[in-house]
Design an enzyme around this catalytic site. Structure first.
Site, PDB file in Angstrom:
ATOM      1  N   HIS A  92      -2.864   8.085   6.254  1.00 15.30           N
ATOM      2  CA  HIS A  92      -1.804   8.929   5.685  1.00 15.30           C
ATOM      3  C   HIS A  92      -2.376  10.232   5.109  1.00 15.30           C
ATOM      4  CE1 HIS A  92       1.859   6.591   6.020  1.00 15.30           C
ATOM      5  NE2 HIS A  92       1.301   5.517   5.498  1.00 15.30           N
ATOM      6  N   HIS A 145      -5.068   2.072   7.048  1.00 11.45           N
ATOM      7  CA  HIS A 145      -3.685   2.567   7.205  1.00 11.45           C
ATOM      8  C   HIS A 145      -3.384   3.638   6.161  1.00 11.45           C
ATOM      9  CE1 HIS A 145       0.826   1.737   7.756  1.00 11.45           C
ATOM     10  NE2 HIS A 145       0.765   2.480   6.668  1.00 11.45           N
ATOM     11  N   GLU A 146      -3.747   3.371   4.909  1.00 10.53           N
ATOM     12  CA  GLU A 146      -3.452   4.327   3.829  1.00 10.53           C
ATOM     13  C   GLU A 146      -4.288   5.597   3.960  1.00 10.53           C
ATOM     14  OE1 GLU A 146      -0.800   3.864   2.371  1.00 10.53           O
ATOM     15  OE2 GLU A 146      -0.610   1.740   2.850  1.00 10.53           O
ATOM     16  N   GLY A 180       0.841  -1.193   0.000  1.00  9.07           N
ATOM     17  CA  GLY A 180       0.000   0.000   0.000  1.00  9.07           C
ATOM     18  C   GLY A 180       0.872   1.237   0.000  1.00  9.07           C
ATOM     19  N   LEU A 239       6.047   1.734   4.375  1.00 10.72           N
ATOM     20  CA  LEU A 239       7.229   2.018   3.552  1.00 10.72           C
ATOM     21  C   LEU A 239       7.945   3.281   4.030  1.00 10.72           C
ATOM     22  CD1 LEU A 239       6.037   1.138  -0.065  1.00 10.72           C
ATOM     23  CD2 LEU A 239       7.484  -0.207   1.467  1.00 10.72           C
ATOM     24  N   GLN A 287       3.129  10.058   1.006  1.00 11.09           N
ATOM     25  CA  GLN A 287       4.396   9.351   1.222  1.00 11.09           C
ATOM     26  C   GLN A 287       5.409   9.619   0.111  1.00 11.09           C
ATOM     27  OE1 GLN A 287       2.257   5.395   2.035  1.00 11.09           O
ATOM     28  NE2 GLN A 287       4.176   5.211   3.179  1.00 11.09           N
TER      29      GLN A 287
END
Ligand code: NI
Length: 188
Positions: free
Chosen positions: A153, A149-150, A59, A108, A64
């Protein structure tokens, strides 16, 4: 752009985008809504996919890679060329299950750090796909976790902010060269 281009899962020695790491301010800024899903957005999605596959991720969110836009990608089967990735524009969670699950996460932007996080087990998420079509997805298990989770962000939240075991958190961060001061714990 064809779906085939979007689903090319090669690992590149030199991925097109640079991933930012915990402690970098770009990760903490809220992302802006995308008003139109055009070629620029599709190109961003494609370079994000190339970057994610090259880094062995499942993901990635636009912040990011330093892009302040509400775009996330998820692919739980990066080794399966035939399985298309999820590309979600302006994703919004409509419903969370009351049931909470504890599961391990990594990111990541925080390489090497893997820790348990509590999340709702199931979600219903509305978004636009890479063609701008409205979609609704009901997700469970790892997919529900990855999407949450994404989406975090996009509001500047990192998974380490949600980790409850602070002893393990500090230990893992230190071991992988990150400062605990880069964590902004979520007030419950
Ligand atoms: Ni992440």
């Amino acid at each position: 752009m064809t779906t085939a281009l979007l689903t090319d899962k090669q690992k590149l020695k030199k991925p097109p985008l640079e991933i930012h790491y915990l402690g970098d301010r770009v990760l903490r800024q809220p992302a802006k809504r995308i008003s139109q899903v055009n070629n620029e957005i599709r190109q961003l999605a494609r370079t994000m996919l190339q970057t994610m596959y090259s880094a062995d991720g499942i993901g990635l969110a636009a912040p990011q890679v330093g892009v302040n836009k509400q775009l996330i990608i998820v692919d739980l089967q990066p080794e399966e060329a035939a399985n298309p990735p999820l590309i979600m524009v302006n994703p919004a969670i409509r419903q969370f299950s009351p049931e909470i699950e504890l599961g391990q996460e990594g990111c990541l932007s925080i390489p090497g750090v893997y820790l348990d996080v509590k999340r709702p087990a199931m979600i219903e998420v509305a978004y636009k796909d890479e063609q701008g079509r409205p979609q609704v997805l009901f997700a469970t298990e790892l997919l529900a976790r990855a999407i949450q989770h994404e989406i975090d962000h996009l509001t500047g939240i990192m998974f380490v902010d949600r980790v409850e075991n602070l002893v393990l958190l500090n230990q893992e961060l230190k071991e992988h060269g990150f400062s605990r001061h880069a964590v902004k714990p979520i007030a419950e």
